[in-house]
Design a protein around this motif. Structure first.
Motif, PDB file in Angstrom:
ATOM      1  N   SER A   1      -8.188 -14.290  -4.036  1.00  0.00           N
ATOM      2  CA  SER A   1      -7.616 -13.844  -5.310  1.00  0.00           C
ATOM      3  C   SER A   1      -7.053 -12.438  -5.238  1.00  0.00           C
ATOM      4  CB  SER A   1      -8.668 -13.910  -6.397  1.00  0.00           C
ATOM      5  OG  SER A   1      -9.659 -12.948  -6.123  1.00  0.00           O
ATOM      6  N   ARG A   2      -7.547 -11.664  -4.294  1.00  0.00           N
ATOM      7  CA  ARG A   2      -7.072 -10.286  -4.214  1.00  0.00           C
ATOM      8  C   ARG A   2      -5.669 -10.198  -3.611  1.00  0.00           C
ATOM      9  NH1 ARG A   2     -11.527  -6.226  -2.717  1.00  0.00           N
ATOM     10  NH2 ARG A   2     -12.853  -6.349  -4.551  1.00  0.00           N
ATOM     11  N   LEU A   3      -5.243 -11.284  -2.950  1.00  0.00           N
ATOM     12  CA  LEU A   3      -3.933 -11.260  -2.316  1.00  0.00           C
ATOM     13  C   LEU A   3      -2.855 -11.055  -3.371  1.00  0.00           C
ATOM     14  CD1 LEU A   3      -3.904 -14.018   0.407  1.00  0.00           C
ATOM     15  CD2 LEU A   3      -4.096 -11.560   0.658  1.00  0.00           C
ATOM     16  N   GLN A   4      -1.914 -10.225  -2.991  1.00  0.00           N
ATOM     17  CA  GLN A   4      -0.818  -9.983  -3.916  1.00  0.00           C
ATOM     18  C   GLN A   4       0.471 -10.411  -3.248  1.00  0.00           C
ATOM     19  OE1 GLN A   4      -2.043  -6.135  -5.527  1.00  0.00           O
ATOM     20  NE2 GLN A   4      -0.126  -6.186  -6.654  1.00  0.00           N
ATOM     21  N   PRO A   5       1.388 -10.977  -4.006  1.00  0.00           N
ATOM     22  CA  PRO A   5       2.648 -11.361  -3.374  1.00  0.00           C
ATOM     23  C   PRO A   5       3.378 -10.117  -2.864  1.00  0.00           C
ATOM     24  CG  PRO A   5       2.757 -11.622  -5.749  1.00  0.00           C
ATOM     25  CD  PRO A   5       1.347 -11.320  -5.410  1.00  0.00           C
ATOM     26  N   THR A   6       3.981 -10.242  -1.706  1.00  0.00           N
ATOM     27  CA  THR A   6       4.733  -9.113  -1.169  1.00  0.00           C
ATOM     28  C   THR A   6       6.217  -9.467  -1.169  1.00  0.00           C
ATOM     29  OG1 THR A   6       4.400  -9.950   1.041  1.00  0.00           O
ATOM     30  CG2 THR A   6       2.903  -8.242   0.293  1.00  0.00           C
ATOM     31  N   ALA A   7       7.022  -8.441  -1.118  1.00  0.00           N
ATOM     32  CA  ALA A   7       8.453  -8.675  -1.195  1.00  0.00           C
ATOM     33  C   ALA A   7       9.173  -7.608  -0.398  1.00  0.00           C
ATOM     34  CB  ALA A   7       8.915  -8.648  -2.653  1.00  0.00           C
TER      35      ALA A   7
ATOM     36  N   ILE B   1       5.554  -3.284   1.171  1.00  0.00           N
ATOM     37  CA  ILE B   1       4.808  -2.493   2.132  1.00  0.00           C
ATOM     38  C   ILE B   1       5.678  -2.158   3.335  1.00  0.00           C
ATOM     39  CG2 ILE B   1       2.792  -2.471   3.631  1.00  0.00           C
ATOM     40  CD1 ILE B   1       1.529  -4.454   1.686  1.00  0.00           C
ATOM     41  N   GLY B   2       5.674  -0.891   3.714  1.00  0.00           N
ATOM     42  CA  GLY B   2       6.374  -0.459   4.919  1.00  0.00           C
ATOM     43  C   GLY B   2       7.788  -0.032   4.630  1.00  0.00           C
ATOM     44  N   SER B   3       8.283   0.885   5.451  1.00  0.00           N
ATOM     45  CA  SER B   3       9.593   1.458   5.120  1.00  0.00           C
ATOM     46  C   SER B   3      10.719   0.458   5.319  1.00  0.00           C
ATOM     47  CB  SER B   3       9.841   2.721   5.928  1.00  0.00           C
ATOM     48  OG  SER B   3       9.581   2.470   7.272  1.00  0.00           O
ATOM     49  N   LYS B   4      10.520  -0.518   6.218  1.00  0.00           N
ATOM     50  CA  LYS B   4      11.594  -1.490   6.405  1.00  0.00           C
ATOM     51  C   LYS B   4      11.761  -2.355   5.148  1.00  0.00           C
ATOM     52  CE  LYS B   4      13.647  -3.127  10.435  1.00  0.00           C
ATOM     53  NZ  LYS B   4      13.469  -3.024  11.887  1.00  0.00           N
ATOM     54  N   ASN B   5      10.641  -2.719   4.556  1.00  0.00           N
ATOM     55  CA  ASN B   5      10.732  -3.508   3.332  1.00  0.00           C
ATOM     56  C   ASN B   5      11.191  -2.655   2.154  1.00  0.00           C
ATOM     57  OD1 ASN B   5       9.977  -5.896   4.492  1.00  0.00           O
ATOM     58  ND2 ASN B   5       7.795  -5.562   4.133  1.00  0.00           N
ATOM     59  N   LEU B   6      10.781  -1.404   2.162  1.00  0.00           N
ATOM     60  CA  LEU B   6      11.224  -0.512   1.079  1.00  0.00           C
ATOM     61  C   LEU B   6      12.724  -0.260   1.188  1.00  0.00           C
ATOM     62  CD1 LEU B   6       8.330   2.062   0.939  1.00  0.00           C
ATOM     63  CD2 LEU B   6       9.026   0.541  -0.877  1.00  0.00           C
ATOM     64  N   ASN B   7      13.225  -0.352   2.411  1.00  0.00           N
ATOM     65  CA  ASN B   7      14.668  -0.356   2.646  1.00  0.00           C
ATOM     66  C   ASN B   7      15.434   0.695   1.850  1.00  0.00           C
ATOM     67  OD1 ASN B   7      17.068  -1.047   3.657  1.00  0.00           O
ATOM     68  ND2 ASN B   7      17.135  -3.145   2.847  1.00  0.00           N
TER      69      ASN B   7
ATOM     70  N   TYR C   1       2.785   6.580   0.463  1.00  0.00           N
ATOM     71  CA  TYR C   1       4.222   6.607   0.184  1.00  0.00           C
ATOM     72  C   TYR C   1       4.961   5.461   0.847  1.00  0.00           C
ATOM     73  CZ  TYR C   1       6.056   8.150   4.661  1.00  0.00           C
ATOM     74  OH  TYR C   1       6.454   8.203   5.952  1.00  0.00           O
ATOM     75  N   LEU C   2       4.245   4.685   1.659  1.00  0.00           N
ATOM     76  CA  LEU C   2       4.899   3.541   2.296  1.00  0.00           C
ATOM     77  C   LEU C   2       4.621   2.253   1.535  1.00  0.00           C
ATOM     78  CD1 LEU C   2       4.393   4.321   6.056  1.00  0.00           C
ATOM     79  CD2 LEU C   2       6.497   4.392   4.739  1.00  0.00           C
ATOM     80  N   GLN C   3       4.035   2.382   0.378  1.00  0.00           N
ATOM     81  CA  GLN C   3       3.719   1.184  -0.374  1.00  0.00           C
ATOM     82  C   GLN C   3       4.204   1.342  -1.807  1.00  0.00           C
ATOM     83  OE1 GLN C   3      -0.329  -0.399  -0.130  1.00  0.00           O
ATOM     84  NE2 GLN C   3      -0.330  -0.404  -2.351  1.00  0.00           N
ATOM     85  N   GLY C   4       4.908   0.348  -2.272  1.00  0.00           N
ATOM     86  CA  GLY C   4       5.391   0.425  -3.637  1.00  0.00           C
ATOM     87  C   GLY C   4       5.153  -0.891  -4.350  1.00  0.00           C
ATOM     88  N   THR C   5       5.294  -0.875  -5.655  1.00  0.00           N
ATOM     89  CA  THR C   5       5.181  -2.120  -6.398  1.00  0.00           C
ATOM     90  C   THR C   5       6.401  -2.255  -7.298  1.00  0.00           C
ATOM     91  OG1 THR C   5       3.952  -0.964  -8.100  1.00  0.00           O
ATOM     92  CG2 THR C   5       2.668  -2.185  -6.489  1.00  0.00           C
TER      93      THR C   5
ATOM     94  N   VAL D   1       9.774   2.652  12.649  1.00  0.00           N
ATOM     95  CA  VAL D   1       8.346   2.921  12.703  1.00  0.00           C
ATOM     96  C   VAL D   1       8.048   3.956  13.768  1.00  0.00           C
ATOM     97  CG1 VAL D   1       6.122   1.821  12.801  1.00  0.00           C
ATOM     98  CG2 VAL D   1       8.110   0.488  12.154  1.00  0.00           C
ATOM     99  N   SER D   2       7.500   5.068  13.372  1.00  0.00           N
ATOM    100  CA  SER D   2       7.109   6.060  14.362  1.00  0.00           C
ATOM    101  C   SER D   2       5.723   5.693  14.871  1.00  0.00           C
ATOM    102  CB  SER D   2       7.107   7.445  13.733  1.00  0.00           C
ATOM    103  OG  SER D   2       5.981   7.562  12.901  1.00  0.00           O
TER     104      SER D   2
END
Lengths: 987, 242
Positions: A375-381, A294-300, A277-281, A352-353
């Motif tokens: 190649s497996r790397l995916q751009p993060t945002a 990735i992460g709740s701070k980025n999910l904001n 649940y801490l990862q979205g696309t 972050v707990s």
């Protein structure tokens, strides 16, 4: 600036002139006329004057008077009308919709327009409230009324002027109803949460109250208090005095606009991973791969399926998608919901707990240690703004750990854990937390300030005990946004007055308008074949041999559109429901029972109206001729699949009806062969059926659905009819024909599956060139030792497919109409108008195409069709999900009684667990590594999809993709989410 | 804003069958033209001037059996909400001009004025919907002022269809932009149409209701124009008899 007021014969006129500066510095001159009139009624039954001044609208209808002459009373017995202010509607629309309060409400036009400008969905809900009349809401057009129009004074802000206008409505109603006319006094209460406005209103002699004061003054105020949204009760009380920002602030609108324009920001829909649940696309057209968040701070603070604005992170922060499972239940379940002093210390630590930090550290280690292929790397945002929230009603339950033991009467904060595990928990304030423990409750999210770790919401209502069938069913209907309330009165009013006694009129009377252009087919030997116990029979078949040796085959579909005329309340209700929803123990109808199970249902032995497609087919099932007609039929028999099969197989039965069924079966096999040759797919899904005890209606056992020849007989002819009809309506309405397409799956969807097959099963692969190639390659994938393996791969391929969708023919080019799964060039849904709205539209279009009646405008207008299609696609999806979760729930109940070990297959591998599918129950479940063996010694080989670990007995063990494993299946109740689910344990 | 609220009120407070404020004057420029008029239909404001019948300047304009009507349309730069320069050959202007020329060629008793030119100049000061209708009314009044023989008044109004169901009379700009509308010109008290312009799609089965309301509106406008003409006539008569 008002320039002049002029009296006209029909009323007064005011011309207003406004100058606005445009963007490039030029002055824009906006001149509008504004007519004031004296014939706007007060809509109150208590008023004697207004009845005389009303005028009809464009349809010739006189306005209805809605407000009751004996309205509801407050605690002190004062009968009153309510005038509401904009902020009340915007924040407490749920409360307005509640059936326990807010009757006889006057919505000033000024308020309505402000609401419309601020939030269109809320505006629509308000409009629906007004339209339904049962809560007696009226819109009073004060801006057009001579008596209530107010001028904007010099130096007055537009808001002050609007507030003044709203107050004027309250005082006008007061004087209009009480001093001028009504015999019984009706108090006017003005509800407003703006302190300044309230004071001014009181000075003007209006009874102004805040929402809380008003609710308190009601007889049932105690019960309603919890329903008041949190941000209205005590604005800002959740934050305490903690000022540190936990989440980054969203960017300003201007910055977002600029960013999107120059290509640094992107807009898309957030998809939270179902395993973490801490990862979205977010899929963005600019990138081939979806952007990882990735992460709740980025999910904001974004929720699943919110429409969000994202900003790319620097390349050194790009990552592989996590192969770790994180569930919210495991993290932060023990947080305190309260806003006490000692809690603040913990919260200031940031988002972050501790547990979460451990996971992130593990992630980071993995990322640095295994420098695998780039190649497996995916751009993060990261998310920098939310365009549109997907907030709706949520079902959940109060987390027991967040409820304090004290039995005070003041309201306290507690957490609600939502059923949808992709969503964070929500903080609500309630005084009855203890009462609600162990119940499913409905809540609404109000806000998520940047300095709060969790969103704030408020309680709406309770559904009942967790795990009681009613509560669970209602919960899943709510979760999937299925309208399940009984049909309203004005919908039922559209049904024929005769009710159950309605019969097909006498065919010998040629004057009857219902029978004009209808063909009498009662001499054909029609029968229907359906699942056992089916009551809404929407299709029937017949066949006969023609003198020239060819076959005449007819498919007869219930003529629903004879009863459901366009633009009636019944039609609108059907359109908004979109489809019937089938749950294990319940069916939510799209159309009222009377139609579905009686008047439209093609019951045996009675005359029924039908829409018929009749072909002339040759020996090889080639079409020689096809006719479409509205008809009258009389079904000879209603078979179940088994009965029909028995009758066909029984050589002693040689009557005409049986013979005609044999003809149908023979032709259907030819049709099927033809379809298979063209490359139709035979995909599988782990479908199961739950048997219920007839007495106690407790679920007893689970069975995998069986298919008989007669199933495919009916299916083939329905497909055949759908295809023929699709061609016909596309021919007549090239722009707006309602069709259904299934896009070919993009190759990337199959990448992982093919790679897994290649690694684990020595170079087996699925070919994607065409549906034919795909079908053939699926046939080739067999494991000689395991007959189920092929089905498993079919199930997994199904998940890689695109979803089929409805569309109006104008929105795609002809080559894109193709239905990939069925391998036909054009397709639609025609055969189940009782349970699908698409079919209703298709029926109308076909009736228009054959000249039976004129096609309604809404089905000839491209934009309207787009709207219909968008809705039914959504409803269709939701109905499927709801059906599946219903099965899931009942399977869980069955398993509760029979725990056993079963065979299962590994269908997903993570570095800390595996997902196993158990075909017997059609369930899949996660097995975490810690329940299987030692975390520390585990090693996950990503290239080979293998997880190696030391199991609990100390032996070395390897589990890999597609492995057949034996698992203990039992059903456990998750204490945190209150959801019963299958728990699997590896043997 | 709701174009037509469920309570039956339009965006400017009118009901479905109500005209906007209609004001007109004739003989506004007695010295510079043979006939002149000024029409305000809501916020659409138009001046019209007629010269003729006179001898055509060009041989090509000579018609041996009838008069020739020539219409010149000019839209003021400040007539819309944003200042905008338009070229004389703007397609829309040409179309308006041709439409008016054809309409009035039919309505003027041209055979009384063979080999002459009737020159009509239409100046639009402000636009707020119903442009062609207001122009028609202005030209009619100016022709009457010029004393040119006509069969009857030509009174114009536009009407639209909201949400495929409700016919609305006399649309302003906001409404015109958002729904399909047609403009008609009715001859006198009859139901004969000298002008029908429909530029969008309008469902055929609704056409009748839209036309009915538009014709009713035109008749009302004819009455208002007639009142003005008679008032002006009486005034002149009073002057002559003195």
């Amino acid at each position: 600036m008002i320039t002049n007021r002029k009296r006209l014969s029909s009323g007064l006129s005011v011309t207003s002139k406004v100058f606005v500066r445009s963007r490039n510095g030029n002055a824009l001159k906006i001149v509008r006329e504004h007519y004031l009139r004296n014939d706007i009624p007060c809509y109150s039954h208590a008023c004697h004057k207004c009845q005389e001044i009303v005028k009809p609208d464009a349809q010739g209808q006189l306005p209805k008077f809605i407000l009751s002459s004996s309205p509801t009373k407050t605690k002190d017995g004062v009968s009153h009308y309510v005038v509401i202010d904009t902020n009340i509607i915007l924040h407490a629309i749920d409360l307005l919709e509640n059936t326990q309060c807010f009757y006889d409400v006057i919505v000033p036009q000024t308020v309505l327009e402000e609401v419309r400008n601020r939030s269109f969905p809320i505006y629509q809900r308000l409009r629906n409230l007004v339209k339904s009349e049962d809560k007696r809401f009226v819109v009073f057009h004060n801006e057009y009324n001579e008596a209530t129009y107010v001028n904007r004074e010099k130096g007055q802000s537009i808001n002050d002027r609007n507030d003044h206008a709203i107050r004027k409505v309250a005082s006008w109603f007061n004087s209009h109803l009480n001093t001028e006319n009504s015999p019984t006094p009706i108090h006017i209460i003005f509800i407003c949460n703006d302190v300044d406005n309230c004071t001014k209103a009181k000075q003007e002699g209006i009874d102004a109250r805040s929402l809380v004061d008003y609710i308190d003054s009601l007889p049932n105020g105690e019960d309603l208090r919890d329903l008041i949204p949190s941000d209205i009760v005590l604005p800002g009380n959740f934050e305490g005095d903690q000022n540190e920002t936990v989440f980054p602030e969203y960017y300003s609108n201007a910055r977002i606009m600029a960013g999107i324009k120059n290509g640094t920001l992107y807009q898309g829909m957030l998809n939270i991973s179902s395993y973490n649940y801490l990862q979205g696309t977010v899929s963005v057209p600019a990138f081939k791969k979806p952007l990882l968040i990735i992460g709740s701070k980025n999910l904001n603070r974004a929720f699943n399926s919110d429409s969000v604005i994202v900003e790319l992170l620097p390349k050194d922060k790009w990552k592989e998608p996590s192969s770790t499972i994180i569930e919210e239940g495991s993290i932060g379940a023990d947080d305190n919901a309260g806003d006490d002093e000692d809690d603040l210390g913990e919260e200031t630590g940031g988002v972050v707990s501790d547990k979460e930090r451990v996971f992130l550290a593990q992630e980071a280690m993995k990322a640095t240690s295994s420098k695998t292929n780039e190649s497996r790397l995916q751009p993060t945002a990261k998310i920098v703004g939310v365009v549109r929230r997907s907030w709706r009603y949520y079902v959940g339950q109060i987390a027991p750990s967040s409820v304090s033991e004290e039995t005070g009467h003041s309201s306290r904060s507690c957490f609600v854990i939502l059923m949808d595990k992709l969503l964070p928990k929500v903080r609500i304030r309630t005084r009855k937390a203890k009462e609600y423990l162990g119940q499913r409750i409905v809540i609404v999210v109000d806000s998520w300030p940047s300095n709060s770790r969790y969103p704030n919401g408020h309680f709406v209502r309770t559904l009942g005990e967790i795990e009681s069938a009613e509560a669970e069913t209602e919960a899943l209907l709510l979760e999937h946004d299925v309208e399940y309330r009984p049909f309203s009165k004005n919908v039922l009013d559209c049904l024929p007055k005769e009710g159950d006694n309605w019969v097909v009129p006498d065919m010998t009377d040629p004057q009857d308008p219902q029978l004009k252009k209808r063909v009498d087919l009662r001499d054909r030997l029609v029968c229907s074949i359906d699942p056992p116990g089916c009551v809404d029979i929407d299709d029937a078949l017949h066949a006969r041999v023609l003198p020239n040796g060819n076959y005449e085959v007819g498919v007869h579909i219930a003529d629903v559109t004879h009863f459901v005329k366009p633009n009636t309340a019944l039609d609108q209700e059907g359109a908004s429901r979109g489809t019937s929803v089938y749950l294990v123990d319940k069916r939510i109808d799209m159309l009222p029972m009377l139609l579905g199970t009686n008047l439209c249902s093609l019951k045996p032995f009675v005359d029924r109206f039908a829409f018929s497609v009749i072909w002339e087919l040759d020996e090889n099932a080639n079409i020689l001729k096809v006719d479409y007609m509205k008809s009258v039929i009389k079904s000879r028999q209603a078979f179940s699949y088994e009965q029909a099969q028995l009758r066909i197989d029984d050589p002693t039965q040689t009557d005409e009806l049986t013979n005609s069924m044999r003809v149908l079966l023979k032709l259907s096999k030819k049709l099927k062969q033809g379809r298979m040759d063209a490359g139709a797919l035979n995909l599988a899904s782990p479908e199961v059926k739950v048997h219920m005890d007839s007495e106690t209606s407790d679920p007893q056992e689970v069975e995998i659905k069986k298919l008989l020849e007669t199933n495919s007989l009916v299916e083939e002819f329905m497909l055949f009819a759908n295809i023929s009809v699709a061609r016909k309506i596309y021919d007549s309405y090239p722009q707006t024909a309602m069709l259904r397409r299934h896009a070919p799956p993009p190759a990337t969807n199959f990448e992982t599956l093919n790679d897994m097959l290649n690694v684990r099963k020595n170079g087996m692969s699925i070919s994607l060139e065409s549906s034919k190639a795909l079908a053939d390659s699926l046939d080739r994938i067999v494991d000689p030792n395991d007959p189920y393996f092929n089905t498993l791969i079919r199930i997994m391929s199904t998940r890689c497919m695109m979803a089929a969708e409805y569309f109006p023919s104008g929105s795609y080019g002809y080559p894109e109409f193709r239905h990939y799964g069925l391998a036909v060039d054009i397709y639609t849904h025609f055969t189940s108008p009782i349970r699908r709205y698409c079919d209703v539209v298709v029926h109308r279009q076909l009736a228009g195409a054959i000249g039976y009646e004129n096609l309604d405008l809404s089905h000839r207008d491209k934009q309207r069709m787009e709207m219909i299609v968008k809705n039914i696609n959504k409803r269709h999806r939701n109905a499927q999900f709801a059906g599946r979760s219903s099965i899931e729930y009942y399977v869980g109940q069955v398993m509760r009684n029979n725990e056993a070990e079963h065979e299962g297959y590994v269908i997903k591998c993570f570095n800390n667990g595996i997902v196993v599918l158990v075909p017997k129950f059609g369930v899949e479940g996660l097995i975490k590594l810690e329940t299987m063996g030692d975390l520390a010694t585990a090693n996950y080989n990503e290239d080979k999809y293998e997880l190696t670990f030391t199991d609990l007995k100390g032996a070395q063990r390897t589990v890999a993709m597609f492995d057949k494993v034996t698992v203990d299946v039992k059903s456990v109740k998750d204490e945190v989410s209150g959801k019963r689910r299958a728990q699997l344990m590896l043997r | 804003m709701e174009l037509y609220s469920p309570e039956g009120l339009r965006i400017d407070g009118r009901r479905w069958n109500e005209l906007r404020r209609f004001e007109c004057k004739i003989n506004t420029h007695p010295h510079s033209a043979d006939g002149s008029s000024y029409v305000e239909q809501g916020n659409t404001k138009i001046i019209c001037m007629v010269r003729g019948p006179m001898e055509p300047a060009m041989k090509s304009q000579v018609n041996a059996t009838s008069s020739t009507v020539e219409v010149n349309v000019s839209l003021a730069n400040f007539s819309t909400f944003e200042r905008k320069k338009r070229s004389k050959t703007d397609k829309r202007i040409t179309e308006l001009k041709t439409t008016l020329e054809r309409t009035f060629n039919e309505c003027i008793m041209g055979h009384l004025y063979p080999r002459t030119l009737i020159s009509v100049t239409v100046q639009v000061l402000a636009q707020d919907g119903g442009l062609l209708a207001a122009m028609t009314n202005a030209v009619t009044l100016a022709l009457i002022d010029a004393g040119i023989a006509m069969y009857d008044y030509v009174s114009g109004v536009n009407a639209g269809l909201y949400d495929q169901t409700s016919a609305l009379l006399d649309l302003n700009t906001l409404e015109e932009n958002d729904m399909c509308s047609l403009t008609i010109g009715v001859i006198g008290k009859s139901e004969k149409l000298a002008l029908v312009v429909l530029e969008d799609k309008l469902p055929l089965d609704r056409l009748e209701s839209v036309l009915a309301i538009a014709i009713a509106g035109s008749h009302r406008i004819r009455e208002l124009m007639d009142m003005e003409v008679r008032k002006h006539g009486n005034m002149r008569l009073a002057k002559v008899s003195v």
